[in-house]
Scaffold this active site. Structure first.
Site, short mmCIF file in Angstrom:
data_model
loop_
_atom_site.label_atom_id
_atom_site.label_comp_id
_atom_site.label_asym_id
_atom_site.label_seq_id
_atom_site.Cartn_x
_atom_site.Cartn_y
_atom_site.Cartn_z
N LYS A 36 -10.79 -35.44 -55.59
CA LYS A 36 -10.05 -35.46 -57.17
C LYS A 36 -10.46 -36.14 -57.45
CE LYS A 36 -6.89 -33.36 -54.10
NZ LYS A 36 -5.44 -32.20 -54.94
N HIS A 73 -6.07 -37.31 -45.93
CA HIS A 73 -5.41 -37.17 -47.55
C HIS A 73 -5.45 -38.94 -47.25
CE1 HIS A 73 -7.18 -33.24 -46.76
NE2 HIS A 73 -6.04 -32.54 -47.24
N LYS A 75 6.58 -30.65 -47.01
CA LYS A 75 6.37 -29.72 -47.70
C LYS A 75 7.96 -29.45 -47.80
CE LYS A 75 1.65 -27.89 -45.32
NZ LYS A 75 0.83 -28.43 -46.70
C1 BG6 Z 1 -4.88 -28.93 -46.72
C2 BG6 Z 1 -3.74 -29.13 -45.66
O1 BG6 Z 1 -5.58 -30.23 -46.12
O2 BG6 Z 1 -4.24 -30.20 -48.42
C3 BG6 Z 1 -2.53 -28.41 -46.51
O3 BG6 Z 1 -4.34 -28.28 -44.87
C4 BG6 Z 1 -2.44 -29.00 -47.81
O4 BG6 Z 1 -1.15 -28.33 -45.52
C5 BG6 Z 1 -3.23 -28.97 -48.30
O5 BG6 Z 1 -1.22 -28.33 -48.61
C6 BG6 Z 1 -3.15 -29.11 -50.15
O6 BG6 Z 1 -3.97 -30.46 -51.12
P1 BG6 Z 1 -4.08 -29.87 -52.66
O7 BG6 Z 1 -5.31 -30.42 -53.21
O8 BG6 Z 1 -3.34 -28.70 -52.68
O9 BG6 Z 1 -2.67 -31.21 -52.71
#
Ligand code: BG6
Length: 484
Positions: free
Chosen positions: A182, A240, A331
């Protein structure tokens, strides 16, 4: 400011799992976008490989549909798409058997960059690696790309690393965490290490605490089967959020080079203290009039899987001793909004009277949406009425500074796939990093399991369970509002 597109050398990219969801939503559209941008030339090959019997023509139609669906529609120009599809071909391949491998080895060319994207479940990694070697495609200069989830705990991650290491050197393995692709995540490093302004203040003496929020408004959707076995800790925090945490907390690397950066990230993970149960909140979203609750969505009435985690972490090192890091992700929250906020301490002594109030600076790095950086500074409220202080933002929205076109950043997958082709591992996770992150999360998960507690239910569209607010309140602090 004009962005530069530097074309990559011709390459062969094999997408194993070429008919899967990731190929459809992310990989094929990303490759198309880089082709349109002029970064991928006409000599490159993109080979979809999967078990289904299919001709190249049908795979091209599949790719075209995926690109139309998951790329901005006005960006898909029929002539460009037709030119891109000429790069695309298909081979039927059996990961667990011998079918298709000789054909594939005849398709990829020697003496050029070859990358194999394992867009399949980790249970197939070993079979794929073995056959790439057996059929002469695992030479020293080839690369493999693997996706998360990289294991579901330390033991499984170690096993995967061991399997891959039998056939490939670490320098050939690209473990994707798309958060590292990102735009703002990389900008975080530029802001920290390209400016003199922040780094002297970047420590426990001046920073009160750091908040990392990755909030999503969506639920688990059609991924219930996977998610119910994973939960937010494995799905988001271990990878993440951990990556964001490392980049914000690490020491300056000697160079912006793969191992320099990854060595520093690893040191952060290894210096993390265990998070005690009282410093962690798990939540699970309920339903509302419009959407089913989590348990209905995954059709598991007794599920205790968390869809929300908030925790307070500490790093045991000189720079950060005593500074809390609050991490939260969930979520079905109010908005899709992700940011890192560095909250500085109050000035040591206020020369103003009490009416002026107490103020502190906050540096906010907004990851999505509206990528940008904002520094909150305290000024005198303009006009008469005495010395009243007010906090105002010095706002650097990338779209405003660069113009909307320049701030139309490539998707994380576009950047990361091009990095694979360029052979740059800086934005990929090294095996020891992944293992260290599991070594930190494993005991937390084990404690939950041993305690057998249920996650706190929370209403969709809010900011998670109340207990998460208390986690901050009891320290005299509060979360920043979840807003785009
Ligand atoms: C993924 C997860 O790695 O990242 C998902 O498995 C999540 O559950 C997603 O929704 C979020 O990614 P971004 O780029 O939309 O923030």
């Amino acid at each position: 400011m004009v962005s530069r597109v530097i074309p990559v050398e011709p390459f062969d990219l094999v997408i194993i799992g070429g008919t899967g969801d990731l190929a459809r939503r992310k990989i094929l559209p990303a490759l198309y976008q880089r082709f349109v941008a002029g970064q991928i030339g006409k000599e490159s090959q993109i080979i979809g490989a999967a078990r289904s019997e299919m001709e190249t023509e049908s795979y091209r139609s599949f790719a075209a549909e995926a690109i139309r669906e998951f790329t901005d529609t006005d960006e898909v120009k029929p002539r460009k798409l037709a030119a891109f599809l000429k790069l695309v071909s298909y081979v039927t391949l059996d990961a667990k058997g011998e079918a298709g491998w000789t054909t594939l080895s005849g398709m990829v060319q020697e003496n050029r960059i070859r990358a194999f994207y394992f867009s399949v479940g980790p249970s197939l990694f070993g079979d794929l690696a073995k056959r790439l070697q057996k059929y002469g495609m695992a030479e020293d200069d080839c690369r493999i790309v693997v996706e998360k989830p990289f294991g579901r705990d330390l033991a499984t991650a170690k096993e995967l690393n061991r399997i891959l290491a039998r056939h490939f050197d670490e320098s050939q393995i690209y473990r994707i965490d798309h958060y590292l692709g990102k735009e703002t995540v990389q900008n975080l490093m530029a802001v920290r290490f390209g400016n003199m302004l922040f780094e002297p203040l970047w420590n426990s003496q001046y920073v009160d605490h750091i908040q990392i929020t990755v909030a999503e408004s969506v639920g688990v959707g059609g991924r219930g089967g996977y998610y119910d076995r994973a939960g937010a800790m494995r799905d988001m925090v271990q990878n993440h959020l951990m990556q964001l945490f490392c980049l914000i907390a690490m020491e300056p690397p000697a160079k912006f080079e793969p191992d320099s950066v990854r060595d520093e990230k690893l040191k952060v993970i290894r210096a993390l203290e265990h998070v005690k149960p009282e410093n962690i909140v798990r939540g699970q979203y309920d339903g509302d009039g419009q959407n089913p609750g989590y348990r209905n969505e995954v059709e598991n009435r007794d599920s205790t899987t968390e869809t929300f985690v908030a925790l307070k972490a500490h790093i045991s090192n000189w720079r950060w001793a005593g500074t809390p890091f609050y991490l939260r992700t969930g979520k079905r929250l109010r908005d899709r909004a992700s940011e890192i906020a560095v909250v500085f301490k109050d000035a040591p002594h206020s020369i103003f009277d009490e009416d002026a109030g107490r103020h502190h600076n906050i540096l906010t790095i907004r990851l999505q949406p509206n990528e940008g950086i904002e520094l909150g500074v305290t000024i005198k409220e303009p006009g008469p009425g005495g010395m009243r202080l007010v906090d105002v933002p010095l706002d650097m929205s990338f779209a405003e500074v660069l113009g909307p076109d320049e701030a139309d950043f490539p998707d994380a997958y576009e950047r990361l796939i091009m990095d694979v082709i360029r052979g740059n591992q800086t934005l990929f996770m090294r095996g020891d990093e992944v293992e260290a992150a599991w070594a930190w999360t494993d005991p937390i998960i084990a404690e939950w399991q041993a305690a057998g507690t249920e996650p706190e239910p929370y209403d969709p569209g809010g900011s998670g369970p109340e207990e998460a607010l208390f986690l901050m309140h009891r320290d005299g602090r509060r979360w920043r509002e979840i807003k785009p």
